[in-house]
Design an enzyme around this catalytic site. Structure first.
Site, short mmCIF file in Angstrom:
data_model
loop_
_atom_site.label_atom_id
_atom_site.label_comp_id
_atom_site.label_asym_id
_atom_site.label_seq_id
_atom_site.Cartn_x
_atom_site.Cartn_y
_atom_site.Cartn_z
N CYS A 27 0.85 -1.20 0.00
CA CYS A 27 0.00 0.00 0.00
C CYS A 27 0.88 1.24 0.00
O CYS A 27 2.11 1.16 0.11
CB CYS A 27 -0.93 0.01 1.20
N CYS A 30 3.08 1.64 2.93
CA CYS A 30 4.31 0.84 2.82
C CYS A 30 5.38 1.64 2.09
O CYS A 30 6.56 1.64 2.50
CB CYS A 30 4.05 -0.45 2.04
N ASP A 436 12.28 27.30 -32.15
CA ASP A 436 13.48 27.57 -32.94
C ASP A 436 13.13 27.29 -34.40
O ASP A 436 12.24 26.48 -34.68
CB ASP A 436 14.61 26.66 -32.46
N ASP A 637 16.31 22.17 -31.12
CA ASP A 637 17.00 20.93 -31.47
C ASP A 637 18.52 21.02 -31.38
O ASP A 637 19.20 20.00 -31.46
CB ASP A 637 16.63 20.51 -32.90
N ASP A 641 20.28 25.96 -28.57
CA ASP A 641 18.98 26.10 -27.92
C ASP A 641 19.00 25.64 -26.47
O ASP A 641 18.01 25.84 -25.75
CB ASP A 641 17.92 25.27 -28.67
#
Length: 749
Positions: A27, A30, A436, A637, A641
């Site tokens: 649970c 736990c 970008d 990418d 950036d």
């Protein structure tokens, strides 16, 4: 599920961060117990348990061993799988064994509970009934349900309590009271009371809770089905070529530099470079594109993709955890094990939930003994047991992680790689997206987009073979675009008798007894070559469209003019339109000049853009938007950036970009298709909606259920909740939360 050790620099020491599978948790309490134990272990700086995935991420001193961590966890009744290599398999085996054992216990509990239930409900006045029920109840509680009592005792030894504590106390008290009434009924008869027994309540509680846990385990395993699909993409063995001979070896034994043979229909086992042969490879698991990709000598291949047409050999460049597939799997695991900010509140509540319920149960007992009248003890006992049984921290603990796991798995299936839970929770709040240009909106690869041939070239297209040969020797960045284009047109290179690179102008060559040049208008003017009106108009139009124009001529006439540009991706305009329809502001940043920025922005429908920006300018732009109160997502990418990605509220990297950009970003679009961005934001919306629904029902369930179990309705209509009905309701709450999370799997992004 042990991840590779990641060493973090520290002035005094080096912390190791690893993720270990945890076994034995039943649970959310736990999970809180394991987390607390590790956090208080000397040498551990951080520990975070994910109940849904059954793992714990631990940052600990290099002077501390994993075995010491395991010993600490074992001390409170759980276990860590600390062995390297096959930890995933061991955890899966442990889960399977646990599921089979739980299924067996549940079935036998149900079989033995049935006669006890029938006797208790319909033959309660039968003299032999209590004795028969006692015989059937003993194995249900103390054999098939023994784990509840064992775990409760281990928790109690360390001053802790969890769901097992509630079950053990409620069923144990009901059993003890029933045994007393079975053998000493006269004690109550002399007081004018009926000596009721509650064997059916104790056995039904064990059976219902076991059945609920069985459904919960099955449902939890479904939440990580996407991850299992990813893991199944890598083959178990492969064919290596050693000394000219083929040999089959396990994929785990392959090292970088091995020569590997792949036959048609086989999955490529590791990342590498084609050495010989030519084929088509299905890379849809990486790119999302259905069209097979041609592979020939020098081409890159990736683990998990499928060879289709012919056999080829390739050199293993990345193996094991270094392959793209392994990185994707690792990212998905880390994300599924991470916690959303909203989970912190749920964890705090789960940590104090069980002690609070114990206190409410005790208060309920005292109040009924004080105000309950003639049957005060019976009502006090039933209501206090019902409170213990109906209270369920499991639903609360599962509310967030199950929704997160399903959401991240759904993202992986749609080529959206989510790095952590926080980004998945934050995505739906995004109101501004900064894109970008190069490699994000555009292909990021210059290509020939137009060509005009003049008289000489029209009459003799073989002269284009001379241009191909010249550009093949050129070192100019745009030369590759020309050579790729001409090769696609099946042009064969001509032989050159001489070649000269003219810095800043272009190239010249001697071929077939004549001199040829390719380059800028200045080069043609220097050679005294005129550009006629029609070609000049075409060139001007291309330049206004932000395209680079290259001229090709012999020593007397212009032969051809070519336009080169970074083409806009097919789905960019559609994706931007969808974002704007959702009320999201779209901005574009680029290091290119104003003309190029204007042309691209106009074509894709972006009104807000900025050209000639440096990396630092991009991050400053992000900060300025944030200062306006906007929640900003940055999509990029490249390495340039990375700074802007780090400052954005939500950072998204294109899958074909630089490793640094993907490391910084919280999400990665594996297909590099902008149309995945609206999907990612919808995924966030659906996941957060699921979390909120789960938390709402978990809180409402306990808010309503506990007072009813305590007897709140009794003064109004005489209703008391039977403990066995409370057990069924508790089991249903956990299953309903997991089932609600799984609904996301059927949603369309």
């Amino acid at each position: 599920m042990i991840e590779e050790e990641q060493l973090t620099s520290n002035v005094e020491d080096k912390d190791i961060r690893r993720t270990f599978p945890v076994t034995g948790m039943s649970c959310a309490a736990c999970a809180a117990s394991v987390e607390s134990t590790l956090q208080h272990t000397p040498g551990v700086s951080e520990a975070s348990v994910n109940f849904a995935s059954g793992t714990v991420a631990v940052s600990y001193s290099s002077q501390l061993t994993p075995l010491a961590l395991r010993k600490a966890v074992q001390g409170v009744g759980y276990d860590l799988i600390v062995e390297g290599g096959n930890a995933e398999a061991k955890q899966e085996e442990a889960r399977e064994a646990h599921y089979r054992a739980l299924k067996k216990r549940t079935i036998w509990s149900a079989i033995l509970t049935f006669p006890v239930f029938i006797i208790g409900m319909f033959f309660m006045d039968w003299t032999a009934g209590p004795y028969i029920s006692l015989v059937f109840t003993i194995p249900v509680l103390f054999y098939f349900g023994r784990s509840f009592f064992i775990h409760a005792w281990k928790q109690a030894r360390h001053g802790r309590a969890n769901m097992d504590t509630l079950v053990a106390l409620s069923t144990g008290i009901a059993f003890a009271f029933s045994v007393f009434n079975t053998f000493y009924p006269s004690f109550w008869v002399e007081k004018g009371l009926q000596p009721h027994v509650y064997y059916e309540a104790a056995t039904v509680i064990i059976t219902f809770i076991s059945f609920g846990k069985l459904l919960e385990e099955r449902a939890k395993s479904n939440t990580s089905s996407a991850l299992k699909k990813l893991m199944s993409l890598q083959p178990k063995s492969l064919i290596v070529i050693i000394g000219g001979e083929e040999k089959e070896v396990p994929v785990s034994e392959v090292e970088e530099g091995y020569e590997i043979l792949v036959r048609p229909g086989e999955k490529i086992p590791v990342d590498g470079t084609v050495l010989s042969g030519q084929s088509f490879v299905d890379e849809s698991m990486i790119t999302g594109e259905p069209m097979p990709v041609s592979k020939e000598e020098g081409g890159a291949v990736y683990a998990g993709t499928v060879n289709q047409k012919a056999s080829f050999t390739f050199r293993a460049d990345k193996v094991g955890g270094g392959t793209l597939l392994a990185q994707i799997i690792r990212s998905v695991k880390e994300a599924q094990s991470s916690k959303a900010p909203v989970q912190k509140l749920a964890d705090k509540i789960a940590g104090i939930f069980v002690p609070t319920v114990l206190a409410i149960s005790l208060i309920t007992f005292i109040m009924w003994m004080w105000l309950g009248g003639e049957e005060a003890f019976t009502h006090a006992l039933l209501t206090s047991i019902a409170v213990l049984v109906i209270a369920c921290p499991c639903a609360l603990g599962l509310a967030t992680p199950t929704a997160i796991m399903v959401g991240i798995g759904k993202g992986a299936e749609n080529n959206i790689l989510v790095k952590d839970a926080e980004s998945l929770e934050l995505g739906h709040k995004t109101d501004t997206i900064v894109l970008d240009k190069t490699g994000t909106i555009t292909e990021g690869k210059p290509q020939v987009t137009g060509i005009e041939l003049t008289g000489g070239a029209k009459e003799n297209s073989e002269v284009l073979g001379i241009l191909l040969a010249m550009e093949s020797r050129s070192e100019h960045p745009l030369a590759r675009a020309v050579t790729d284009y001409l090769r696609e047109k099946k042009i064969s290179p001509a032989g050159l008798d001489g070649f000269t690179s003219l810095t800043g102008k272009g190239v010249s060559a001697v071929a077939a007894g004549g001199e040829y040049v390719a380059g800028s208008p200045a080069l043609l003017a220097e050679k005294g070559i005129n550009i006629d009106g029609t070609i000049a108009e075409t060139a001007v139009r291309w330049q206004k469209e932000a395209k680079t124009v290259i001229y090709f001529a012999d020593n007397r006439h212009l032969l051809a003019v070519l336009a080169i540009s970074d083409r806009i991706k097919p789905g960019s305009a559609r994706a931007i339109t969808r974002l704007k329809e959702k009320g999201i502001e779209v901005h574009m940043l680029t290091g290119d000049n104003e003309d190029t920025a204007t042309a691209v922005a106009r074509e894709v429908g972006i009104e807000r853009y900025k050209s000639e920006v440096r990396p630092a300018d991009k991050s400053a732009y992000i900060k300025s938007l944030q200062q306006e109160g906007k929640v900003v997502a940055m999509v990029g990418d490249g390495i340039n950036d990375s700074e802007a990605l780090a400052h954005a509220d939500l950072s998204i990297a294109m899958g074909h970009g630089s490793d640094i950009a993907m490391d910084v970003a919280k999400m990665t679009l594996i297909t590099s298709d902008l149309e995945s961005i609206p999907k990612a934001l919808r995924l966030s919306t659906l996941t957060v909606r699921g979390i909120r629904q789960n938390l709402f029902w978990a809180f409402i369930y306990n808010t309503i259920g506990i007072p009813i179990a305590a007897g709140l309705l009794y003064p109004l209509n005489g209703f008391l909740l039977d403990p066995m009905i409370a057990g069924a309701a508790m089991a249903f709450s956990s299953v309903s939360v997991v089932a609600n999370s799984l609904r996301l799997k059927s949603k369309k992004l």
